[in-house]
Design a protein around this motif. Sequence first.
Motif, mmCIF file in Angstrom:
data_model
loop_
_atom_site.group_PDB
_atom_site.id
_atom_site.type_symbol
_atom_site.label_atom_id
_atom_site.label_comp_id
_atom_site.label_asym_id
_atom_site.label_seq_id
_atom_site.Cartn_x
_atom_site.Cartn_y
_atom_site.Cartn_z
ATOM 1 N N GLY A 161 14.233 5.299 -0.331
ATOM 2 C CA GLY A 161 15.619 5.513 -0.730
ATOM 3 C C GLY A 161 15.773 5.846 -2.209
ATOM 4 N N PRO A 162 15.210 5.046 -3.123
ATOM 5 C CA PRO A 162 15.303 5.379 -4.549
ATOM 6 C C PRO A 162 14.642 6.707 -4.914
ATOM 7 N N ILE A 163 13.492 7.009 -4.296
ATOM 8 C CA ILE A 163 12.837 8.287 -4.587
ATOM 9 C C ILE A 163 13.723 9.445 -4.149
ATOM 10 N N TYR A 164 14.299 9.336 -2.949
ATOM 11 C CA TYR A 164 15.202 10.375 -2.441
ATOM 12 C C TYR A 164 16.399 10.553 -3.372
ATOM 13 N N GLY A 165 17.031 9.451 -3.779
ATOM 14 C CA GLY A 165 18.194 9.550 -4.658
ATOM 15 C C GLY A 165 17.857 10.141 -6.013
ATOM 16 N N LEU A 172 6.593 2.248 -12.113
ATOM 17 C CA LEU A 172 5.341 3.002 -12.181
ATOM 18 C C LEU A 172 5.483 4.343 -11.461
ATOM 19 N N LEU A 173 6.168 4.356 -10.328
ATOM 20 C CA LEU A 173 6.390 5.610 -9.601
ATOM 21 C C LEU A 173 7.241 6.578 -10.418
ATOM 22 N N LEU A 174 8.258 6.056 -11.107
ATOM 23 C CA LEU A 174 9.082 6.920 -11.958
ATOM 24 C C LEU A 174 8.257 7.493 -13.103
ATOM 25 N N PHE A 175 7.388 6.668 -13.664
ATOM 26 C CA PHE A 175 6.499 7.141 -14.730
ATOM 27 C C PHE A 175 5.611 8.273 -14.220
ATOM 28 N N VAL A 176 5.020 8.088 -13.045
ATOM 29 C CA VAL A 176 4.146 9.110 -12.472
ATOM 30 C C VAL A 176 4.936 10.379 -12.152
ATOM 31 N N LEU A 177 6.142 10.220 -11.601
ATOM 32 C CA LEU A 177 6.972 11.379 -11.264
ATOM 33 C C LEU A 177 7.330 12.180 -12.510
ATOM 34 N N THR A 178 7.740 11.492 -13.559
ATOM 35 C CA THR A 178 8.084 12.180 -14.809
ATOM 36 C C THR A 178 6.860 12.849 -15.413
ATOM 37 N N PHE A 179 5.723 12.159 -15.370
ATOM 38 C CA PHE A 179 4.489 12.733 -15.904
ATOM 39 C C PHE A 179 4.112 14.008 -15.144
ATOM 40 N N GLY A 192 0.822 -1.207 0.000
ATOM 41 C CA GLY A 192 0.000 0.000 0.000
ATOM 42 C C GLY A 192 0.860 1.262 0.000
ATOM 43 N N PHE A 193 0.375 2.309 0.695
ATOM 44 C CA PHE A 193 1.097 3.584 0.737
ATOM 45 C C PHE A 193 2.361 3.501 1.587
ATOM 46 N N ASP A 194 2.485 2.476 2.426
ATOM 47 C CA ASP A 194 3.705 2.317 3.214
ATOM 48 C C ASP A 194 4.930 2.121 2.324
ATOM 49 N N PHE A 195 4.716 1.665 1.104
ATOM 50 C CA PHE A 195 5.827 1.468 0.163
ATOM 51 C C PHE A 195 6.561 2.780 -0.103
ATOM 52 N N LEU A 196 5.822 3.888 -0.093
ATOM 53 C CA LEU A 196 6.424 5.186 -0.395
ATOM 54 C C LEU A 196 7.269 5.723 0.752
ATOM 55 N N PHE A 197 7.012 5.274 1.970
ATOM 56 C CA PHE A 197 7.649 5.876 3.145
ATOM 57 C C PHE A 197 8.549 4.901 3.891
ATOM 58 N N THR A 198 8.797 3.739 3.327
ATOM 59 C CA THR A 198 9.674 2.749 3.947
ATOM 60 C C THR A 198 11.052 2.826 3.303
ATOM 61 N N THR A 247 18.949 5.381 -7.249
ATOM 62 C CA THR A 247 17.792 6.026 -7.868
ATOM 63 C C THR A 247 16.811 4.942 -8.298
ATOM 64 N N ILE A 248 15.640 5.358 -8.708
ATOM 65 C CA ILE A 248 14.628 4.388 -9.130
ATOM 66 C C ILE A 248 15.122 3.569 -10.325
ATOM 67 N N SER A 249 15.650 4.254 -11.323
ATOM 68 C CA SER A 249 16.097 3.546 -12.524
ATOM 69 C C SER A 249 17.305 2.658 -12.227
ATOM 70 N N ALA A 250 18.219 3.130 -11.377
ATOM 71 C CA ALA A 250 19.398 2.317 -11.037
ATOM 72 C C ALA A 250 19.000 1.076 -10.250
ATOM 73 N N ALA A 251 18.042 1.215 -9.343
ATOM 74 C CA ALA A 251 17.584 0.062 -8.563
ATOM 75 C C ALA A 251 16.952 -0.992 -9.464
ATOM 76 N N ILE A 252 16.151 -0.557 -10.423
ATOM 77 C CA ILE A 252 15.511 -1.511 -11.341
ATOM 78 C C ILE A 252 16.566 -2.209 -12.195
ATOM 79 N N ALA A 253 17.525 -1.437 -12.721
ATOM 80 C CA ALA A 253 18.536 -2.020 -13.607
ATOM 81 C C ALA A 253 19.425 -3.016 -12.887
ATOM 82 N N SER A 254 19.757 -2.747 -11.631
ATOM 83 C CA SER A 254 20.700 -3.605 -10.912
ATOM 84 C C SER A 254 20.060 -4.871 -10.339
#
Length: 333
Positions: A90-94, A307-314, A67-73, A282-289
Amino acid sequence: MTDMALEPARAAAEPAFDRARALSAFKLGDKTFFWVTRLSALFVLIILGGIIVSLIIGAWPAIRTYGFDFLFTQRWAPSLQPTPILGALGPIYGTIVTSLIAMAIAIPVGLGIAIFLTELCPMPLRQPIAVAIELLAGIPSIIYGMWGFFVLGPFLADHFEPAIVSAFENVPILNTIFQGPASNLSLFNAALVLSIMILPFITAISRDVFATVPPVLKEAAYGVGCTTWEVVRNVVLPYTRVGVIGGVMLALGRALGETMAVTFIIGNSFKISGSLFAPGTTISAAIASEFAESDGLHQSALILLGLLLFVLTFCVLTAARLMLRRLERKAGA
């Protein structure tokens, strides 16, 4: 005599028939062009919708579990059983920190280069410098990553970062932001490489829009005694601000989604640190690694990061569009 009397009527009727056929052909061509372009636009929307739906389907197990806990963990423990603890903080912050630092470096440098090329640079040097700047945009991301890992990272860790840590060690707040130890892999190193990667976008677009300023406006400003700085500040930038902001937002979109170069030099640590010289991700680095070795809930969480990166860019691009629209209305008013 009868046939001769009918010839003028036939001659008058034939051009009318040809015009009707030509108009019919034009209408058919217009309709074909209309539907081809309309279907092309709909095809883009279908692709975009398909991407969104596939991301939501793939991320649904993680959405249902966290749920929303994913954003704040902050913790990221995919091997924990029976249920992994996964969080995107962590990825969102980076992603946000590296992008903001990269923009803070690239915007003034890029605008400065564009102003120099259009206002101050000698004519024989303008084209070679412009081509050299634009060539930076054609270098593959992995080359930037390798250069950052083998050249830039060690240089910063051995010379730049220790000096900064020593200079601010007794300054409140700054001693936390620039806290040691120096490292080859850090948020700052990634942000610096990102700034170099997005520099050509800002420079090229700004130079092109600066060139659209009517010479008569600048000549009038020079004629009343304005300096070059005053002409740039009061004439060039106000006239081209919509295009400049568009270029800046395009560069920001590139910075948010950059993957390979950042993966090489950011350290891939999910822990949040107040120091820019600490490793991060970062989000993209975490996915790639991690995506190649993921499965189950772990893989779903990585898709949710996408999906979060897509929403952030949008959201960033939408805000840029609204800002540009507001500027255009203000200029029209």
